[in-house]
Design an enzyme around this catalytic site. Sequence first.
Site, mmCIF file in Angstrom:
data_model
loop_
_atom_site.group_PDB
_atom_site.id
_atom_site.type_symbol
_atom_site.label_atom_id
_atom_site.label_comp_id
_atom_site.label_asym_id
_atom_site.label_seq_id
_atom_site.Cartn_x
_atom_site.Cartn_y
_atom_site.Cartn_z
ATOM 1 N N GLU A 94 0.870 -1.172 0.000
ATOM 2 C CA GLU A 94 0.000 0.000 0.000
ATOM 3 C C GLU A 94 0.913 1.229 0.000
ATOM 4 O O GLU A 94 1.800 1.332 0.857
ATOM 5 C CB GLU A 94 -0.893 -0.007 1.250
ATOM 6 N N ARG B 117 5.661 -13.147 9.563
ATOM 7 C CA ARG B 117 6.221 -11.807 9.388
ATOM 8 C C ARG B 117 7.643 -11.736 9.926
ATOM 9 O O ARG B 117 8.007 -12.502 10.802
ATOM 10 C CB ARG B 117 5.421 -10.781 10.197
ATOM 11 N N LYS C 166 3.920 0.715 10.037
ATOM 12 C CA LYS C 166 4.066 1.915 9.201
ATOM 13 C C LYS C 166 3.465 3.134 9.899
ATOM 14 O O LYS C 166 3.956 4.244 9.734
ATOM 15 C CB LYS C 166 3.366 1.703 7.855
#
Length: 577
Positions: free
Chosen positions: A52, A279, A289
């Site tokens: 994104e 992850r 983020k």
Amino acid sequence: MPTKFCTRLIMVEINEQDNTEKKGLNFVEQIVADDLKDGKNGGRLNTRFPPEPNGYLHIGHAKAICMDFGVAEKFGGTCNLRFDDTNPVKEDVEYVDAIREDIHWLGFDWGDREYYASDYFPQLYDLAIRLIKEGKAYVDDQTSEQIAAQKGTPTTPGVNSPFRDRSVEENLDLFQRMNAGEFEEGSRVLRAKIDMANSNMHFRDPIMYRIIKHPHHRTGTTWKVYPMYDFAHGQSDYFEGVTHSICTLEFVPHRPLYDYFVRELADDTYCPRQIEFNRLNLTYTVMSKRKLLQLVKEGLVAGWDDPRMPTISGMRRRGFTPAAIRNFIERIGYTKYEALNSVSLLEYAVREDLNAHATRAMAVINPVKVVITNYPEGQVETVEMDNNPEEPESGTHQMPFSREIFIERDDFMENPPKKFFRLAPGAEVRLKGAYIIKCDEVVKDAEGNITELRCSYDPDSRSGMPGASRKVKGTLHWVSAEHAVDATVRLYDRLFNVENPAAETDRDFREMLNPDSLKVVEGVKVEPFIAENASKGKKFQFQRIGYFTPDYDSTPEHLIFNRTIALKDSWEKEQKK
Ligand code: ATP
Ligand code: MG
């Protein structure tokens, strides 16, 4: 406690590595290999990396990139870069450009396969209309709070919305008017009509579309409704021909919904599938983020590419190499279990790569002057230095030697303890690549600070001379005072002073910032060769000190170097004390 924890972590990591090596393929690669063998999707392999564009990429994304592009490379498939740009409020072209640069820098390429979820807005909208017509979607006029309150819990069923049984005509009319901008943000959503009692909470009539009136960085004001992740991702994979949609473990509970929507489009000949791996989480930093953006916005770091940030651009600026990052990721491996990876392992990989490739040179960080009293005034000779003993083809360079030099202040002690093998009154050391010197006199100012060391040299002790093999215990780095160039160095340390800031949920993460994560040292003396070669991206080993690279702010008039990493892992040592 921290030592024990770290040890366990490292063991986990090593075991994972062993498993990977034994099997040859990691579990995702194994799935891909099996699908290809079975001829699924016509034998095609197409992955995608779907960032994104709402922030810069971090080392966690590098793990996903290495997987997505790596598996495609390994099995002769292709990997798309798809910007998951479904929330115009948080997204920006600045991020798109940065993401492209970082992927290329890591060594991967998507060719002409650069896509945007926003490219599929028309198809997604058409699908939504179809689902409404088929009675599989409805417009809900409730607020997000009301909808959340009706969701139930994993053990208790949810409650149907009072708008769930609206007619198809009314739903079509309202959805089209939502997109025409007739209604306020938050006043209505489009929901999938699935099952409010399903044990998977994601099936309880998930939201497909919400109203957003902020202009989009690519589609401008064309759309007033924007698809949610779950309604966009799988279908975008399908529209693009993606066969294997590899993501992280938090998407496991979303997978049934991914399959549900994709089945509305797919058939027996082609159907994308989602596969999840663990992850990357790193000690002494944060990976969210949202938090990284906060650090940037609040000026707590110098920007997304601040060398202390866990971002790819920060690591690049700091002097980390793509090879080091990729080696680290390969070592930690891909599993189905969440883990916290020790930053020491990343630093180890950085040292390993820089040791193999960085150019050796001399710099004195905290200089004290040495005058060699029996060396002729005005005389200059040059000594030859290996650029990198690990890489013989990298050659040598010349370094000037003269009567006055600088050595590291810490390399002298007036009253040394027994095992101090460096310079002290009456003691001898070798100046690396040059002569043996002996300290005869210590000169101090009125406050008692040492201003100068007066030494004598053994003219016979230089390489190629009869006394060259004479052994002394210590060897020091040095630079010729007359020829040295002034520089500034920035010494970086860990950004946070707790091992896992994300786990300290009752504390503000900003309280856990390490106040000593950056120390700026002026008046550093570097040999002329360093100044002449201080181009962007150049990697040096300042001998006996660490690895350094010119910062982006460095100019020939004002040299600035970032310390990429010290030669040894002093942090681990501290913890073991
Ligand atoms: P957010 O969704 O909160 O904005 P994100 O970190 O998930 O943040 P994306 O841009 O959606 O950001 O991530 C793109 C891809 O990178 C996703 O496939 C995601 O699974 C993967 N990814 C993100 N963080 C990590 C991580 N720490 N380790 C491995 N892969 C990650
Ligand atoms: Mg995400």
